[in-house]
Design a protein around this motif. Sequence first.
Motif, mmCIF file in Angstrom:
data_model
loop_
_atom_site.group_PDB
_atom_site.id
_atom_site.type_symbol
_atom_site.label_atom_id
_atom_site.label_comp_id
_atom_site.label_asym_id
_atom_site.label_seq_id
_atom_site.Cartn_x
_atom_site.Cartn_y
_atom_site.Cartn_z
ATOM 1 N N GLU A 5 0.798 -1.216 0.000
ATOM 2 C CA GLU A 5 0.000 0.000 0.000
ATOM 3 C C GLU A 5 0.836 1.274 0.000
ATOM 4 N N PHE A 6 1.894 1.335 0.833
ATOM 5 C CA PHE A 6 2.619 2.599 0.917
ATOM 6 C C PHE A 6 4.106 2.499 0.583
ATOM 7 N N ASN A 7 4.621 1.324 0.259
ATOM 8 C CA ASN A 7 6.001 1.168 -0.197
ATOM 9 C C ASN A 7 6.068 -0.042 -1.133
ATOM 10 N N PRO A 8 5.279 0.003 -2.232
ATOM 11 C CA PRO A 8 5.225 -1.166 -3.111
ATOM 12 C C PRO A 8 6.484 -1.282 -3.978
ATOM 13 N N PRO A 9 6.768 -2.492 -4.444
ATOM 14 C CA PRO A 9 7.873 -2.653 -5.398
ATOM 15 C C PRO A 9 7.471 -2.019 -6.735
ATOM 16 N N HIS A 10 8.462 -1.727 -7.564
ATOM 17 C CA HIS A 10 8.162 -1.131 -8.874
ATOM 18 C C HIS A 10 7.318 -2.068 -9.736
ATOM 19 N N VAL A 11 7.623 -3.379 -9.653
ATOM 20 C CA VAL A 11 6.843 -4.390 -10.364
ATOM 21 C C VAL A 11 6.185 -5.258 -9.308
ATOM 22 N N HIS A 12 4.861 -5.306 -9.330
ATOM 23 C CA HIS A 12 4.105 -6.026 -8.304
ATOM 24 C C HIS A 12 4.612 -7.462 -8.129
ATOM 25 N N GLY A 13 4.987 -7.776 -6.867
ATOM 26 C CA GLY A 13 5.390 -9.143 -6.548
ATOM 27 C C GLY A 13 6.857 -9.467 -6.746
ATOM 28 N N PHE A 14 7.657 -8.460 -7.175
ATOM 29 C CA PHE A 14 9.070 -8.735 -7.462
ATOM 30 C C PHE A 14 9.976 -7.677 -6.831
ATOM 31 N N ASP A 15 11.121 -8.149 -6.329
ATOM 32 C CA ASP A 15 12.099 -7.268 -5.693
ATOM 33 C C ASP A 15 12.633 -6.241 -6.682
ATOM 34 N N ASP A 16 12.763 -4.998 -6.230
ATOM 35 C CA ASP A 16 13.236 -3.912 -7.090
ATOM 36 C C ASP A 16 14.660 -4.128 -7.587
ATOM 37 N N LEU A 17 15.538 -4.676 -6.772
ATOM 38 C CA LEU A 17 16.946 -4.795 -7.151
ATOM 39 C C LEU A 17 17.270 -6.062 -7.922
ATOM 40 N N THR A 18 16.688 -7.176 -7.535
ATOM 41 C CA THR A 18 17.053 -8.452 -8.168
ATOM 42 C C THR A 18 16.010 -8.971 -9.146
ATOM 43 N N GLY A 19 14.784 -8.498 -9.030
ATOM 44 C CA GLY A 19 13.699 -9.012 -9.864
ATOM 45 C C GLY A 19 13.182 -10.365 -9.393
#
Length: 135
Positions: A51-65
């Motif tokens: 809700e307030f700090n979501p990843p850039h792609v839903h369900g996946f880590d921002d750095l590693t994917g």
Amino acid sequence: GFPRTLGQAEALDRICELDLVISLNIPFETLKDRLSARWIHPASGRVYNMEFNPPHVHGFDDLTGEPLVQREDDKPEAVAARLRKYKDAAKPVIELYKSRGILHSFSGTETNKIWPYVYALLSNKIPPMHSEEEN
């Protein structure tokens, strides 16, 4: 927060004397929703909140994917059980500090709306610190 139980409060009494205790009263549903929206990247421990700090792609880590996972104790039914248990354990702690006249309670659902009141209390209780350069 700490202490969470009467036993912890008694142990804390043996090592220090409290003169101020803050209790944040947040509605059960707000806490359940926030905790249930927490997902983690297991390898790094990075924490996201949908809700307030979501990843850039839903369900996946921002750095590693790599895929994010939800801890078992963050699932809605587990969170609800944890909150009920906490409320039962914390009630005597709250009553203890209330009876000592050191409990200050704040209610709300948003940090930015509660914080100014907490800050004002702390500002009145704790003298300002001065840097070495000011002396």
